[in-house]
Design an enzyme around this catalytic site. Sequence first.
Site, PDB file in Angstrom:
ATOM      1  N   GLU A  88       0.835  -1.201   0.000  1.00  0.00           N
ATOM      2  CA  GLU A  88       0.000   0.000   0.000  1.00  0.00           C
ATOM      3  C   GLU A  88       0.872   1.254   0.000  1.00  0.00           C
ATOM      4  O   GLU A  88       0.378   2.367   0.114  1.00  0.00           O
ATOM      5  CB  GLU A  88      -0.946   0.015   1.198  1.00  0.00           C
ATOM      6  N   CYS A 122      -3.433  -3.364   4.292  1.00  0.00           N
ATOM      7  CA  CYS A 122      -2.534  -4.425   4.750  1.00  0.00           C
ATOM      8  C   CYS A 122      -2.873  -5.803   4.179  1.00  0.00           C
ATOM      9  O   CYS A 122      -2.207  -6.785   4.515  1.00  0.00           O
ATOM     10  CB  CYS A 122      -2.546  -4.489   6.279  1.00  0.00           C
ATOM     11  N   HIS A 248      -2.722 -10.462  11.620  1.00  0.00           N
ATOM     12  CA  HIS A 248      -2.201  -9.160  11.221  1.00  0.00           C
ATOM     13  C   HIS A 248      -2.068  -8.341  12.508  1.00  0.00           C
ATOM     14  O   HIS A 248      -2.984  -8.298  13.327  1.00  0.00           O
ATOM     15  CB  HIS A 248      -3.162  -8.465  10.257  1.00  0.00           C
TER      16      HIS A 248
END
Length: 454
Positions: A88, A122, A248
């Site tokens: 990103e 993400c 994550h």
Amino acid sequence: MNSHENPKDVGILAMEIYFPNQYVDQSDLEEFDSVSKGKYTIGLGQHKMGFCNDREDIHSLCLTVVQRLLEKNKLDYKQIGRLEVGTETIIDKSKSVKSVLMQLFEPSQNTDIVGIDTTNACYGGTAALFNAVCWVQSQFWDGRYAIAVAGDVAVYPPGPARPTGGAGAVAMLIGPNAPLTFNRIQSSHMVNVYDFYKPDLSSEFPTVDGKISIQCYLSALDACFKRHSEKDGRPDVSLDDFDYFCFHAPYCKLVQKSFARLCVNDYVFHLKNGNENADSKYPDLVPFKHLELEETYFNRELEQAAVKCSKAAFETKTLPSLMLASMVGNMYTPSLYGGLVSLLANTTAESLLGKRIGMFSYGSGLASTMFSLHVSKDQEKIEKLLTLINDVPSRLEARSAVSAAEFTTILKAKEDAYNKAPYQPVDSLDTLTPGTYYLLEIDSKYRRSYARRP
């Protein structure tokens, strides 16, 4: 590899991770920011934060990690048929990071490599990984390996979000006969929200709604676990089916709360399936059994009870995966896979054989998937995988500390130089480890050139 054979046990053959060679200590940052002692280290669970100076960017991170993956595994560059990057960190609205990585393949004259970049906060690294696996399993596979890369530079303006930054890249070699293969069950949850996004292209900083962001993460976890349990098709499906679980990791404390949240979901699932042992398995959660999950995202009493009753399981199943998250920070797309590297680096081959590793991938905006990896029972395969990443703890220890004041000065200089052309980097090459790629210059047409430190 024979392209005419139907590939078996497609998965992750090898992994490599790269993180910057300098960090700021979070306790030093607490003092510099004049916040209460423990706000970042205990409150967020963060200890050190890796960061890039003006010699490193998303291109250099990915060049370094792909080069190291190929070198460590003694691969011929012609053996790669797919290369895809999840990121990103956008420094060009048209040109992909993957296209920059093609310079690594110029000496071998291998230009027949499919794949480009994939982007959604993400989650991009997971999309790149799935695409790589699907290519090897598809009719289009030509017998060569695929590489999935996840890389980002996570940086925030001065303030409460800054200690949740980080930087790094992970490269994964994908092919048949792998030590880590994919369970057939995946569950996803994807909706349109504005919890974290980057609409201002003149800045590298995101726009964040902190409270909504946490709610979105937990609601995605709820939805994925529920669907994962339903897709499994067994009334006795349980969190116990997973030997380890990686998340994550925006910050480590959220991961601990998320593991606790899975226990709440496990309890709810068993209640709804009439499991008589649900109350005895989770006695601390019994007072909350009549609450709807959607009502509990910010219920401190439930959160504390869930953390308490899940503490032992968390320390066994998930804590080993948080080494890089606590010592480097939130790397965005590589975060989940840094968790996997941490788990592997902190676990013996014997204790991994035949085990199942749960994985929860989340990207704001939002996209999320829960899936799991099966570890081979072939000890030689596992030991080979572990040998390639057993240097990670020593590499973490060998980094250089930078004071919070100097860290802030470096980030301010980078902010001021953002999107400038021409630009000549000023930071010393001495901060880089041997073999690291770095930015040489940006010319007047915004063209970036790179070199590799000998």
